[in-house]
Design an enzyme around this catalytic site. Structure first.
Site, short mmCIF file in Angstrom:
data_model
loop_
_atom_site.label_atom_id
_atom_site.label_comp_id
_atom_site.label_asym_id
_atom_site.label_seq_id
_atom_site.Cartn_x
_atom_site.Cartn_y
_atom_site.Cartn_z
N GLU A 137 0.84 -1.21 0.00
CA GLU A 137 0.00 0.00 0.00
C GLU A 137 0.87 1.25 0.00
O GLU A 137 1.68 1.44 0.91
CB GLU A 137 -0.89 0.02 1.25
CG GLU A 137 -1.72 1.28 1.37
CD GLU A 137 -2.37 1.44 2.74
OE1 GLU A 137 -3.28 2.28 2.86
OE2 GLU A 137 -1.95 0.75 3.69
N ASP A 172 -5.95 2.70 -0.73
CA ASP A 172 -6.52 3.60 0.26
C ASP A 172 -6.83 4.92 -0.43
O ASP A 172 -5.92 5.63 -0.87
CB ASP A 172 -5.52 3.80 1.41
CG ASP A 172 -6.12 4.57 2.58
OD1 ASP A 172 -6.72 5.64 2.33
OD2 ASP A 172 -5.96 4.13 3.73
N GLN A 198 -9.63 0.87 1.24
CA GLN A 198 -9.87 1.60 2.49
C GLN A 198 -10.30 3.02 2.16
O GLN A 198 -9.88 3.59 1.15
CB GLN A 198 -8.61 1.61 3.35
CG GLN A 198 -8.21 0.24 3.86
CD GLN A 198 -6.85 0.22 4.54
OE1 GLN A 198 -5.93 0.89 4.09
NE2 GLN A 198 -6.71 -0.57 5.59
N GLU A 234 -11.48 3.30 7.46
CA GLU A 234 -10.26 3.49 8.22
C GLU A 234 -10.07 5.00 8.44
O GLU A 234 -9.35 5.66 7.71
CB GLU A 234 -9.05 2.91 7.47
CG GLU A 234 -7.78 2.91 8.32
CD GLU A 234 -6.53 2.65 7.49
OE1 GLU A 234 -5.61 2.00 8.02
OE2 GLU A 234 -6.45 3.11 6.35
#
Length: 251
Positions: A137, A172, A198, A234
């Protein structure tokens, strides 16, 4: 509509960890993730997830001294032994939890040697745990200055270079927006290698409402692309977690 998971490291923090599972289920989440679950016995976490009817979706490596300490060693030349020992411990935890994904953290490094180290370590990990879904990530340099992996195109190149069927991208949207200024465009470019998503609001990393990302549009884009994975909340709630869940679609 995607399946939504709650990041219990950041949500429901008004409760002890083992009580957050039931709170997440009551709120309408179907899964959970914990970034660094190593301080609680895996059997207790697993029982809490099963009791709440939740799937354990994601955890990170390495354990456990992440608070105020280094986050990962996978790209740090000369620390291969530390990476491998951390990975093995994380793998044992993930198997006990039946975690769907393990996020391998790159750590703080730069340059060609770091890339070569990261690539070798990822290839080793993918070969060592072919039955486990592994991910990398990119993290934005404002929140994590010096973190090796801060570029989605670089992440895609490394995944292609490793060429392992069990290695993919953790997307993300908060980091994508801060890195590139256009999370939707990053999604369009790399959706094919994404294993997990996320979300958080930008700016502030609060609830995914308003701000710089059109989340109803983003969820529609996930559906249109055929994404079948999880979407994890998140973020840092502005108040009590339950007070800010108006964004969560109800099925």
């Amino acid at each position: 509509m995607p399946r939504f998971a709650a990041n219990l490291t950041m949500l429901f923090t008004e409760l002890p960890m083992l009580e957050r599972f039931a709170a997440a289920a009551d709120a309408g989440f179907q899964g959970v993730e914990i970034l660094f679950p190593y301080d609680i016995p895996a059997r207790d976490l697993s029982r809490a997830a099963i009791a709440a009817g939740l799937e354990f979706v994601l955890m990170n490596t390495p354990p456990p001294n992440w608070a105020g300490g280094p986050r990962g060693f996978a790209a740090e030349p000369g620390r291969e032994d530390r990476f491998r020992s951390d990975f093995d411990r994380a793998l044992r935890f993930a198997e006990a939890l039946r975690a769907r994904h393990v996020h391998i953290m790159a750590g703080y490094a730069e340059g060609p040697d770091a890339r070569a180290t990261f690539t070798r370590n990822l290839a080793w990990a993918a070969d060592r745990a072919p039955h486990v879904s592994l991910m990398i990530e990119p993290l934005n340099p404002m929140d994590q200055p010096g973190y090796f992996l801060a570029d989605f195109d670089l992440a895609a190149e490394i995944i292609a270079q490793v060429g392992a069927p069990n290695l993919g991208l953790q997307f993300d949207s908060y980091h994508a927006q801060l890195i590139t200024g256009d999370a939707m465009e990053v999604w369009r470019r790399h959706a094919g290698i994404v294993r997990h998503v996320q979300i958080a609001g930008v700016p502030g990393r609060h609830e995914p409402t308003g701000g710089m990302i059109d989340y109803p549009g983003f969820f529609a884009a996930l559906d249109q692309s055929g994404y079948k994975g999880w979407v994890s909340a998140e973020y840092n709630p502005r108040a009590l977690t339950a007070q800010g869940l108006g964004w969560l679609p109800r099925t």
